[in-house]
Design an enzyme around this catalytic site. Structure first.
Site, PDB file in Angstrom:
ATOM      1  N   CYS A  74     103.540 124.619 -10.885  1.00 51.20           N
ATOM      2  CA  CYS A  74     104.517 125.369 -11.663  1.00 51.20           C
ATOM      3  C   CYS A  74     104.445 125.043 -13.139  1.00 51.20           C
ATOM      4  O   CYS A  74     103.751 124.150 -13.562  1.00 51.20           O
ATOM      5  CB  CYS A  74     105.918 125.054 -11.167  1.00 51.20           C
ATOM      6  SG  CYS A  74     106.070 125.230  -9.405  1.00 51.20           S
ATOM      7  N   GLY A 111     102.088 129.742 -12.550  1.00 49.28           N
ATOM      8  CA  GLY A 111     102.816 130.232 -11.389  1.00 49.28           C
ATOM      9  C   GLY A 111     103.272 131.658 -11.613  1.00 49.28           C
ATOM     10  O   GLY A 111     103.818 131.969 -12.667  1.00 49.28           O
ATOM     11  N   ASN A 168     108.115 120.535 -11.994  1.00 48.55           N
ATOM     12  CA  ASN A 168     106.707 120.766 -11.677  1.00 48.55           C
ATOM     13  C   ASN A 168     106.169 119.497 -11.035  1.00 48.55           C
ATOM     14  O   ASN A 168     106.338 118.410 -11.589  1.00 48.55           O
ATOM     15  CB  ASN A 168     105.924 121.093 -12.960  1.00 48.55           C
ATOM     16  CG  ASN A 168     104.415 121.202 -12.744  1.00 48.55           C
ATOM     17  OD1 ASN A 168     103.637 120.930 -13.660  1.00 48.55           O
ATOM     18  ND2 ASN A 168     103.996 121.596 -11.569  1.00 48.55           N
ATOM     19  N   GLY A 169     105.524 119.646  -9.880  1.00 47.56           N
ATOM     20  CA  GLY A 169     105.003 118.484  -9.161  1.00 47.56           C
ATOM     21  C   GLY A 169     105.401 118.587  -7.713  1.00 47.56           C
ATOM     22  O   GLY A 169     105.966 119.580  -7.275  1.00 47.56           O
ATOM     23  N   CYS A 182      96.323 114.121 -13.680  1.00 49.55           N
ATOM     24  CA  CYS A 182      95.516 115.003 -12.824  1.00 49.55           C
ATOM     25  C   CYS A 182      94.304 115.513 -13.592  1.00 49.55           C
ATOM     26  O   CYS A 182      94.439 116.247 -14.569  1.00 49.55           O
ATOM     27  CB  CYS A 182      96.383 116.183 -12.377  1.00 49.55           C
ATOM     28  SG  CYS A 182      95.443 117.484 -11.579  1.00 49.55           S
ATOM     29  N   TYR A 210      90.460 122.939 -14.414  1.00 48.53           N
ATOM     30  CA  TYR A 210      90.801 124.329 -14.118  1.00 48.53           C
ATOM     31  C   TYR A 210      92.205 124.757 -14.529  1.00 48.53           C
ATOM     32  O   TYR A 210      92.404 125.844 -15.062  1.00 48.53           O
ATOM     33  CB  TYR A 210      90.651 124.585 -12.609  1.00 48.53           C
ATOM     34  CG  TYR A 210      91.245 125.891 -12.145  1.00 48.53           C
ATOM     35  CD1 TYR A 210      90.543 127.090 -12.290  1.00 48.53           C
ATOM     36  CD2 TYR A 210      92.519 125.941 -11.592  1.00 48.53           C
ATOM     37  CE1 TYR A 210      91.106 128.292 -11.893  1.00 48.53           C
ATOM     38  CE2 TYR A 210      93.086 127.142 -11.192  1.00 48.53           C
ATOM     39  CZ  TYR A 210      92.366 128.317 -11.343  1.00 48.53           C
ATOM     40  OH  TYR A 210      92.918 129.489 -10.959  1.00 48.53           O
ATOM     41  N   SER A 236      88.008 130.923 -16.285  1.00 50.32           N
ATOM     42  CA  SER A 236      88.092 129.464 -16.324  1.00 50.32           C
ATOM     43  C   SER A 236      86.730 128.788 -16.427  1.00 50.32           C
ATOM     44  O   SER A 236      86.636 127.653 -16.887  1.00 50.32           O
ATOM     45  CB  SER A 236      88.855 128.955 -15.104  1.00 50.32           C
ATOM     46  OG  SER A 236      88.331 129.521 -13.931  1.00 50.32           O
ATOM     47  N   ASP A 291      80.684 127.808 -12.706  1.00 49.87           N
ATOM     48  CA  ASP A 291      82.105 127.939 -12.359  1.00 49.87           C
ATOM     49  C   ASP A 291      82.730 126.550 -12.429  1.00 49.87           C
ATOM     50  O   ASP A 291      82.036 125.545 -12.346  1.00 49.87           O
ATOM     51  CB  ASP A 291      82.280 128.549 -10.960  1.00 49.87           C
ATOM     52  CG  ASP A 291      83.682 129.143 -10.781  1.00 49.87           C
ATOM     53  OD1 ASP A 291      84.515 129.035 -11.709  1.00 49.87           O
ATOM     54  OD2 ASP A 291      83.954 129.710  -9.703  1.00 49.87           O
ATOM     55  N   ASP A 292      84.066 126.514 -12.557  1.00 54.06           N
ATOM     56  CA  ASP A 292      84.726 125.218 -12.722  1.00 54.06           C
ATOM     57  C   ASP A 292      84.862 124.465 -11.410  1.00 54.06           C
ATOM     58  O   ASP A 292      84.887 123.240 -11.389  1.00 54.06           O
ATOM     59  CB  ASP A 292      86.107 125.397 -13.358  1.00 54.06           C
ATOM     60  CG  ASP A 292      86.956 126.343 -12.562  1.00 54.06           C
ATOM     61  OD1 ASP A 292      87.625 125.903 -11.614  1.00 54.06           O
ATOM     62  OD2 ASP A 292      86.927 127.553 -12.855  1.00 54.06           O
ATOM     63  N   CYS A 338      95.267 118.320  -2.480  1.00 57.71           N
ATOM     64  CA  CYS A 338      96.150 117.675  -3.457  1.00 57.71           C
ATOM     65  C   CYS A 338      97.553 117.623  -2.868  1.00 57.71           C
ATOM     66  O   CYS A 338      98.037 118.616  -2.330  1.00 57.71           O
ATOM     67  CB  CYS A 338      96.179 118.495  -4.749  1.00 57.71           C
ATOM     68  SG  CYS A 338      97.350 117.860  -5.958  1.00 57.71           S
ATOM     69  N   CYS A 392      91.343 114.860  -5.200  1.00 53.67           N
ATOM     70  CA  CYS A 392      90.759 116.026  -4.525  1.00 53.67           C
ATOM     71  C   CYS A 392      89.238 115.916  -4.462  1.00 53.67           C
ATOM     72  O   CYS A 392      88.594 116.547  -3.635  1.00 53.67           O
ATOM     73  CB  CYS A 392      91.215 117.320  -5.191  1.00 53.67           C
ATOM     74  SG  CYS A 392      90.998 117.361  -6.972  1.00 53.67           S
TER      75      CYS A 392
HETATM   76  P1  AMP Z   1      86.768 129.395  -3.598  1.00 52.30           P
HETATM   77  O1  AMP Z   1      86.457 130.827  -3.413  1.00 52.30           O
HETATM   78  O2  AMP Z   1      87.776 128.942  -2.591  1.00 52.30           O
HETATM   79  O3  AMP Z   1      85.565 128.502  -3.645  1.00 52.30           O
HETATM   80  O4  AMP Z   1      87.528 129.248  -4.983  1.00 52.30           O
HETATM   81  C1  AMP Z   1      86.868 128.850  -6.158  1.00 52.30           C
HETATM   82  C2  AMP Z   1      87.460 129.585  -7.324  1.00 52.30           C
HETATM   83  O5  AMP Z   1      88.895 129.443  -7.331  1.00 52.30           O
HETATM   84  C3  AMP Z   1      86.972 129.053  -8.660  1.00 52.30           C
HETATM   85  O6  AMP Z   1      86.507 130.161  -9.401  1.00 52.30           O
HETATM   86  C4  AMP Z   1      88.164 128.401  -9.335  1.00 52.30           C
HETATM   87  O7  AMP Z   1      88.245 128.776 -10.691  1.00 52.30           O
HETATM   88  C5  AMP Z   1      89.366 128.912  -8.563  1.00 52.30           C
HETATM   89  N1  AMP Z   1      90.327 127.840  -8.191  1.00 52.30           N
HETATM   90  C6  AMP Z   1      90.072 126.586  -7.832  1.00 52.30           C
HETATM   91  N2  AMP Z   1      91.218 125.928  -7.520  1.00 52.30           N
HETATM   92  C7  AMP Z   1      92.226 126.796  -7.677  1.00 52.30           C
HETATM   93  C8  AMP Z   1      93.652 126.743  -7.535  1.00 52.30           C
HETATM   94  N3  AMP Z   1      94.273 125.642  -7.119  1.00 52.30           N
HETATM   95  N4  AMP Z   1      94.358 127.859  -7.805  1.00 52.30           N
HETATM   96  C9  AMP Z   1      93.748 128.972  -8.215  1.00 52.30           C
HETATM   97  N5  AMP Z   1      92.422 129.088  -8.354  1.00 52.30           N
HETATM   98  C10 AMP Z   1      91.656 128.027  -8.093  1.00 52.30           C
END
Ligand code: AMP
Length: 504
Positions: free
Chosen positions: A18, A44, A118-119, A252, A258, A299, A361-362, A398, A452
């Site tokens: 949040c 959020g 938040n938390g 964190c 991200y 991201s 990707d992140d 997490c 994580c």
């Molecule tokens: P996935 O398809 O499950 O591998 O999701 C990976 C993608 O989700 C990446 O492009 C991240 O930027 C994004 N992502 C990772 N963690 C979260 C999160 N907690 N909430 C929203 N997006 C996320």
């Protein structure tokens, strides 16, 4: 790939990621809170709320959906006063209802009180059961409400004492703002897990989860709220307290990877610059012969720029995002998420055709996003596709406030890297190492929570005898202490496993 990637969202409780805002001493408090929430929309998107204080009288507006849709001019007019707090909420399955929207607001023996959190509290279920046994009637399903009840049940003689007493009894992550009839409290848990910063307004103060909220309204950033700090803002001044037990910091790291907005400054550091550093480090660790670097927007962009810069490769916008669709993970239903990837991204043929492409990707969580993107880029004519992830394999959920799937749904926890590469159909796959990530992040490596990725959870639940209880010790093996909510002032017993289930 033998085992199918689970398609069901694994969470079974309310888990918040949040954003909070609090404004004190400004005649447009609610409007500024609204703008702050608008800037924090990425934290959020499920529900949003503002509570304002006008001469000790509290006013409240809450709704489901996006900030700009909920707070019409008319609704903002119904939030008078020179102090207000606000909250943007995301929660997982089952919690998507107005009843669980924050701020939580009550009237009790000490007057009006509202709180935005938040938390994620680890001992909230235990505390809740104990409070219920003493007659407390909960109005919502959110963990944050226990703090309100603990404040109400406290025997502290001042509001400060009561808030300190309450927060000493909860364990877990909290960055929160509390509005009282004559002031505002701003608090961050001793680990500093979630961010929280403060800024000056021309008249008054603002606190917010991220500094991007200050930029929008022209507030002057002052500093972050320190881990373990409680700040009390009143008309006659601001006071800082450190009433919570000292512990190692565990900020964190995923906020940098991200979650935070790249234009925010978190604990003194630019999120954008850190993401770029993560990309550079990734290039150091896993450079590859290629023609072009592209990012998974938005991201993944700073890390991709860092990666391209370090490799001397051109960066291109090979994937274009439709900005009118929400972040994939954020939608509570998995069905929408799958649909969302196709709806929100499109590949540019001209950039990708015949090229050896690095996609940055992140994070890679379930792998479903990467799989779809690789397919899309391949269809746009890419000759080779090299997937690079600017964080380590996500291995564990997490428990401190970021929504993550269960362990079984995290592809890296159930599959080898080779299997993941095959699943996403890339020609190569590389993650950033844990050490590489922590060395690219500022400050001491030990100052972060990277659970994580590392499965090393920093918070150890403690009972009143200060015996340390590991987070996952089975329920049965823990001693049960019934602590009277009315008299307790120390750490509350952790007689039950934390709310989120371990799935392995
Ligand atoms: P996935 O398809 O499950 O591998 O999701 C990976 C993608 O989700 C990446 O492009 C991240 O930027 C994004 N992502 C990772 N963690 C979260 C999160 N907690 N909430 C929203 N997006 C996320």
């Amino acid at each position: 790939m033998k085992q199918r990637i689970s398609e069901k969202h694994g969470s079974d409780h309310f888990n918040d990621q949040c954003g909070v805002v609090g404004v004190f001493g400004h005649k447009e408090a609610a409007n500024l809170t609204y703008l702050g929430l608008y800037a924090l929309q990425h934290r959020g998107q499920e529900s949003s709320g503002i509570v304002s204080n006008h001469g000790g009288q509290f006013y409240q507006q809450k709704g489901m959906g996006l900030v700009a849709d909920i707070f019409t001019k008319d609704r903002l007019k119904h939030l008078p006063g020179d102090a207000a707090i606000g909250h943007n909420r995301y929660s997982t399955t089952g919690a998507s209802e107005l009843n669980n929207a924050q701020p939580v607001s009550v009237n009790f023996a000490f007057g009006n009180l509202a709180l935005a959190h938040n938390g994620n509290l680890l001992n909230s279920e235990v505390v809740r059961s104990e409070l219920e046994a003493y007659g407390a009637i909960f109005q919502s399903g959110i963990d944050s409400e226990v703090i309100i009840h603990l404040i109400a049940h406290s025997r502290g003689s001042t509001m400060l004492d009561r808030i300190v007493d309450a927060l000493q009894q909860v364990q877990g992550a909290f960055s929160l703002v509390v509005l009282t009839e004559d002031g505002m409290f701003v608090a961050r848990d001793s680990y500093g897990i979630r961010p929280l910063s403060m800024a000056r307004l021309k008249h008054g103060w603002i606190a917010a989860s991220e500094t991007c909220a200050f930029d929008l309204i022209g507030a002057e950033f002052v500093r972050d709220v320190e881990p373990g700090e409680l700040v009390w803002i009143r008309r006659d001044g601001v006071q800082s307290y450190h009433p919570f037990p000292k512990t190692n910091q565990a900020r964190c790291v995923f906020e940098y990877v991200y979650f935070s907005r790249p234009d925010s400054i978190a604990d003194g550091h630019s999120v954008y610059s850190i993401r770029k550093r993560l990309g550079r480090q990734l290039a150091k660790e896993s450079a590859v012969e290629a023609d072009v670097v592209i990012a998974v927007p938005d991201s993944g962009v700073p890390a991709a720029l860092g990666y391209a810069e370090a490799c001397g490769l051109p960066f291109e916008n090979g994937l274009i995002r439709n900005h009118y669709v929400g972040r994939t993970f954020i939608e509570p239903e998995q069905a929408i998420r799958h649909f969302g990837v196709k709806v929100k991204l499109n590949a540019i043929h001209d950039i990708l055709d015949g090229k050896r492409v690095v996609i940055v990707d992140d994070s890679l969580v379930r792998g479903t996003t990467s799989r779809k993107i690789v397919k899309m880029v391949r269809q746009a004519g890419a000759k080779e596709i090299h997937m690079r992830i600017s964080s380590p394999p996500t291995l564990s959920p997490c428990f401190y406030g970021i929504d993550t799937p269960t362990k079984q749904e995290l592809i890296a926890s159930t599959h080898t890297e080779k299997e993941v590469r095959r699943y996403i159909t890339a020609d190569s796959l590389a993650y950033l190492s844990l050490d590489g990530m922590l060395s690219a992040a500022p400050g001491e490596k030990s100052g972060y929570c990277a659970a994580c990725f590392s499965e090393q959870y920093p918070i150890v639940l403690t009972g009143p005898d200060q015996q340390q209880l590991p987070l996952f010790e089975p329920f049965e093996s823990r001693s049960k202490h019934a602590v009277s909510p009315a008299v307790s002032s120390g750490a509350r017993s952790a007689t039950k496993a934390p709310t989120r289930k371990r799935t392995e």
